[in-house]
Design a protein around this motif. Structure first.
Motif, mmCIF file in Angstrom:
data_model
loop_
_atom_site.group_PDB
_atom_site.id
_atom_site.type_symbol
_atom_site.label_atom_id
_atom_site.label_comp_id
_atom_site.label_asym_id
_atom_site.label_seq_id
_atom_site.Cartn_x
_atom_site.Cartn_y
_atom_site.Cartn_z
ATOM 1 N N GLU A 198 0.823 -1.212 0.000
ATOM 2 C CA GLU A 198 0.000 0.000 0.000
ATOM 3 C C GLU A 198 0.858 1.263 0.000
ATOM 4 O O GLU A 198 0.428 2.321 -0.473
ATOM 5 N N ASP A 199 2.064 1.152 0.527
ATOM 6 C CA ASP A 199 2.987 2.292 0.586
ATOM 7 C C ASP A 199 3.796 2.344 -0.709
ATOM 8 O O ASP A 199 5.015 2.184 -0.720
ATOM 9 N N SER A 200 3.098 2.531 -1.820
ATOM 10 C CA SER A 200 3.732 2.625 -3.136
ATOM 11 C C SER A 200 2.808 3.430 -4.028
ATOM 12 O O SER A 200 1.643 3.663 -3.689
ATOM 13 N N THR A 201 3.310 3.851 -5.156
ATOM 14 C CA THR A 201 2.466 4.634 -6.059
ATOM 15 C C THR A 201 1.267 3.826 -6.534
ATOM 16 O O THR A 201 0.126 4.297 -6.503
ATOM 17 N N GLY A 259 0.007 1.265 -5.095
ATOM 18 C CA GLY A 259 -0.830 1.032 -3.927
ATOM 19 C C GLY A 259 -1.726 2.222 -3.642
ATOM 20 O O GLY A 259 -2.922 2.077 -3.331
ATOM 21 N N ASN A 260 -1.154 3.419 -3.757
ATOM 22 C CA ASN A 260 -1.941 4.640 -3.561
ATOM 23 C C ASN A 260 -3.023 4.768 -4.626
ATOM 24 O O ASN A 260 -4.168 5.149 -4.335
ATOM 25 N N ALA A 287 -5.796 2.374 -3.870
ATOM 26 C CA ALA A 287 -6.599 2.894 -2.758
ATOM 27 C C ALA A 287 -7.529 4.006 -3.233
ATOM 28 O O ALA A 287 -8.669 4.114 -2.761
ATOM 29 N N SER A 288 -7.060 4.822 -4.172
ATOM 30 C CA SER A 288 -7.912 5.912 -4.673
ATOM 31 C C SER A 288 -9.147 5.362 -5.381
ATOM 32 O O SER A 288 -10.238 5.929 -5.277
#
Length: 324
Positions: A190-193, A195-196, A199-200
């Motif tokens: 989740e702590d990646s582009t 992943g972001n 999440a969006s």
């Protein structure tokens, strides 16, 4: 020196003491593991993909000198970004002299800096986004769930990125891994582009979070893999620190302490390349012996630490193992 293996011969002849000697010892220990039939986990932290480690790491994968990978979400995606947008990257050799205004100017140009290299947002991130979103959406529509790396493997093997390739495929470690369907864990994806971005879409109601398999599922996947492959030993070769190393190494104490599988063997080899300051109590900076107290390494596990820049050390060790 033997002209057929100039790098290996050079290292063996001239790397005699201190960190140089540790490098050679670690490389020999890695080779000993392979000779004994042990498997090897390699963990990638930091920005090793943007540092283009794939130029040599891909060959390690092709020659079966790596059997499972643990990497950050950044390394998972940035190798593919380099594959499709390499010509748009910008090198900033004077990065140490940049002012806050200089950094802001890079941001306004869509250039995200990683030390001396800027990743082009439009050509790298957005070029992947439309294709990976379709793969995510198709999986969800079919009621299927996959790990982050499995979606990336599907992306690479689908062929949709071929018109965008800007480097030789042999220099992409992710493509080499995808071809072999190499086992991989990507903790904290989740702590990646990407992943972001995923999440969006969840926030917008366009995807379900459950379509992406979780970190807990990665740990259970790793537990099964470790159990099935540890008969001749599994070594641990750690590049950098952080979650890419901390997550997978914990599978051993989890298996024999929490699951009470007391027959579980310790990691059979351990090497860490890091310029982190040695500090007891620090995961990334702890010396290997501290891991004995956590039930990760045994008394007799070969242990090595090379305190240097991984972008220098890792290619040299890999070159040694590839007899280059």
């Amino acid at each position: 020196m033997d002209s057929n293996a100039p790098v290996t011969d050079f290292i063996t002849r001239y790397f005699r003491h201190f960190n140089a000697a540790a490098l050679v010892d670690a490389a020999k220990g890695y080779q000993d593991q392979l000779d004994q039939g042990a498997k090897m986990l390699v963990s990638l932290a930091g920005a090793m993909s943007t540092a283009e480690l794939g130029r040599i790491f891909a060959e390690m994968i092709r020659q079966d000198k790596v059997h499972i990978i643990s990497c950050t979400g950044a390394n998972l995606e940035e190798d593919i970004m380099n594959l499709v947008a390499h010509s748009h990257y910008r090198r900033v050799p004077e990065y140490r002299d940049l002012t806050p205004k200089d950094e802001w100017a890079l941001l306004e140009k869509g250039l995200n800096r990683v030390t001396d290299t800027c990743i082009p947002e439009e050509e790298a991130f957005r070029r992947l986004q439309e294709h990976i979103f379709k793969i995510w959406k198709d999986a969800e529509a079919a009621g299927e769930r996959y790990f982050p790396h499995e979606f990336m493997y599907k992306l690479l093997l689908s062929g949709v990125l071929e018109p965008h390739y800007e480097i030789d495929l042999k220099d992409s470690w992710m493509y080499a891994a995808a071809e072999k369907n190499l086992p991989l864990v990507c903790p904290g994806w989740e702590d990646s582009t990407m992943g972001n971005i995923f999440a969006s879409y969840v926030v917008k109601g366009e995807l379900k979070a459950s379509t992406m398999k979780s970190g807990i599922e990665y740990m259970t996947y790793l537990a099964d893999w470790y159990t099935d492959n540890s008969d001749k030993g599994i070594g641990f070769f750690q590049i950098g620190g952080g979650i890419a190393g901390d997550f997978p190494i914990c599978v051993v104490p989890m298996l024999y302490q929490d699951l009470e599988r007391t027959e579980t063997p310790f990691w059979s080899y351990f090497c860490q390349i890091s310029d982190s300051t040695t500090s007891y109590g620090s995961y990334s900076g702890a010396v290997p012996n501290e891991k004995i107290t956590w039930g990760k390494l045994g008394i007799d596990t070969p242990k090595f630490i090379v305190e240097s820049d991984a972008t220098i050390v890792a290619p040299l060790i890999f070159a040694y193992l590839l007899n280059m």
